[in-house]
Design an enzyme around this catalytic site. Structure first.
Site, PDB file in Angstrom:
ATOM      1  N   SER A  18       0.771  -0.777  -0.100  1.00  0.00           N
ATOM      2  CA  SER A  18       0.107   0.030  -0.150  1.00  0.00           C
ATOM      3  C   SER A  18       0.980   1.303  -0.569  1.00  0.00           C
ATOM      4  CB  SER A  18      -0.541  -0.793   1.229  1.00  0.00           C
ATOM      5  OG  SER A  18      -2.305   1.371   1.024  1.00  0.00           O
ATOM      6  N   HIS A  44      -2.467  -1.796  -3.511  1.00  0.00           N
ATOM      7  CA  HIS A  44      -3.722  -0.310  -2.660  1.00  0.00           C
ATOM      8  C   HIS A  44      -3.854   1.468  -3.405  1.00  0.00           C
ATOM      9  CE1 HIS A  44      -4.599  -2.113   1.580  1.00  0.00           C
ATOM     10  NE2 HIS A  44      -4.822  -2.681   0.379  1.00  0.00           N
ATOM     11  N   ASP A 137      -4.182  -5.100   6.096  1.00  0.00           N
ATOM     12  CA  ASP A 137      -4.408  -5.500   4.541  1.00  0.00           C
ATOM     13  C   ASP A 137      -2.793  -6.302   4.866  1.00  0.00           C
ATOM     14  OD1 ASP A 137      -5.928  -7.134   3.183  1.00  0.00           O
ATOM     15  OD2 ASP A 137      -5.697  -5.109   1.526  1.00  0.00           O
TER      16      ASP A 137
END
Lengths: 193, 269
Positions: A18, A44, A137
């Site tokens: 991310s 992401h 995540d």
């Protein structure tokens, strides 16, 4: 890390990240030759309709990029990037599927979803890497890869722009390797060699 | 987690007991959806999950609703709606009557979005929007035209990005956290249950939208659904798919012309 650092029988190298992870990829990708496995990238990303991420990555690597559409075949020697606003899933007949279901960890694509799916389809032939990021995540996904017999690698949190995501993974999984960027590059280069 | 073998048992039982055939669904996503429901409803063994589905038809109906993905939004992918507005509707405008099919319409956000485009092009009066889905509960939501008010900011932004010039809030009345869309829009819609796996063509259309539905099917079932659309499209009609879906690699593609890079194909003959 005294264990054997040679990873073999890898079919899929999947990298999740991310915030702060794109920089890591940009440092690594230019040094990779065309691999004997498929390289899948799940980041992401903003929900945009453009292909700037794909273009950026294509410009940094000699490994050809295959555009991810629903049910494309996954082949060694190519890069696949999870498209914006879809979850990425792996079928057992070497096809990729896309899915617009609920966001997971506020994310679509979610790293957990892709990692859990690749673990189910490819088991011990998976190497999963989790990079910098600011949410949780990826941790459950790494656990799934590990449970299926795959290898899991986490970026050393102190070397990450956003240490939360790799820290969370280090605390909640048993990574095979916790590495800084040069060591990660070295590991990847030696996969299947 | 449910095993592949249990999944196959479930698929067989669903067909035997209810006549629903999920065998052509994408295994990766179907398994994930079934697993999600299994966890969500707190099952701990597969046998009790299976019995519940087989013995309780209300639970079966909940299962269908939960397993099919019903995440959608108004003016999703604004660029697509911009192309509809600027390239497709002007062509359809020349027809005396416009028939549109939303296949797999879910809770109806796309149907209302297209109705708004038609209204702004002064075409709504001569258009009919057929909206179908496999799941009756989601059709019930679609029929009402009531969506969460908290989504309107996003939808309004999508609407403007699609080339909308009006104040989006004109189209709905806000009440108790809900936005109800006008009956001028819904009066041109027909909702009915239709299963892309087993049902046939039921009309001839000038535009078929089936966006982000085929991704849940395997290649064989995708091909079946695409042929169903082919049978249901008038000559020179348009087929619109999701941004990551294609008719490439199917036998029908030679009779279709793609609109540049868009996921819209026109039937040429």
């Amino acid at each position: 890390m005294e264990k054997d650092t040679l990873i073999s029988n890898c079919k899929i190298l999947i990298i999740g990240g991310s915030a702060g992870s794109l920089d890591v990829l940009i440092k690594i990708l230019p040094h990779l030759d065309i691999p004997s496995f498929a390289l899948v990238i799940v980041l992401h990303r903003k929900h945009t309709e453009d292909n700037t991420l794909e273009e950026l990555i294509a410009a940094k690597s000699i490994i050809p990029l295959k555009e991810v559409e629903d049910k494309v075949e996954i082949l060694p020697g190519y890069i696949y990037i999870a498209p914006s606003d879809y979850h990425l899933l792996f079928e057992k007949n070497n096809l990729l599927s896309l899915d617009t279901s609920e966001k997971v960890n506020y994310s679509r694509p979610s790293i957990d979803v892709a990692f859990e799916s690749v673990a189910d389809a490819y088991g011990k032939a998976v190497v999963g890497v989790l990079l910098s990021g600011a949410n949780a995540d990826g941790t459950d996904g790494l656990i799934a890869i590990k449970n299926a017999g795959g290898i899991i690698i986490v970026q050393q949190p102190e070397t990450a722009d956003m240490p939360f995501m790799p820290s969370h993974a280090v605390q909640n999984t048993s990574p095979d390797f916790i590495v800084d960027i040069p060591a990660l590059l070295d590991l990847i280069k030696r996969i299947n060699s | 987690m449910i095993t592949d073998q249990e999944l196959d048992i479930l698929i067989n039982e669903l067909y035997e007991s209810y006549g629903y055939d999920f065998s052509g669904y994408s295994k990766a996503s179907f398994k994930r959806r079934v697993d999600r429901l299994y966890q969500l409803d707190g099952f701990t063994n597969f046998q009790s999950f299976l019995s519940k589905i087989i013995d309780d038809s209300d639970y079966f109906s909940r299962m269908v609703e939960e397993i099919t993905v019903n995440i959608t939004e108004m003016f999703r992918d604004p660029h697509f709606y911009r192309i509809l507005r600027t390239e497709i509707l002007p062509v359809l405008a020349t027809k005396p009557f416009i028939r549109i099919w939303h296949a797999g319409c879910s809770t109806g956000e796309e149907v209302y979005s297209v109705a708004i485009l038609l209204k702004e092009a002064n075409l709504l009066e001569k258009a009919l929007l057929y909206a179908t889905d496999i799941s009756p509960p989601v059709l019930e939501v679609a029929r009402k035209g009531v969506f969460p008010l908290r989504m309107m900011k996003q939808y309004s932004e999508n609407y403007m990005a699609s080339g909308g010039k009006k104040d989006f809030s004109h189209y709905y009345t806000a009440n108790y956290g809900l936005a109800k869309f006008g009956e001028d829009l819904s009066s041109r819609m027909v909702f009915s249950q239709h299963n892309l796996v087993s049902d046939r063509s039921f009309n001839e259309f000038d535009l078929i939208l089936c966006r982000n539905v085929l991704i849940y099917f395997d290649k064989e079932l995708q091909e079946r659904a695409l042929h169903l659309f082919d049978d249901s499209l008038a000559k020179l009609g348009y087929l619109a798919l999701g941004t990551k879906e294609t008719i490439k690699f199917t036998s029908m593609q030679k009779r279709y012309k793609q609109l540049e890079k868009e996921k819209i194909w026109r039937k040429t003959h």
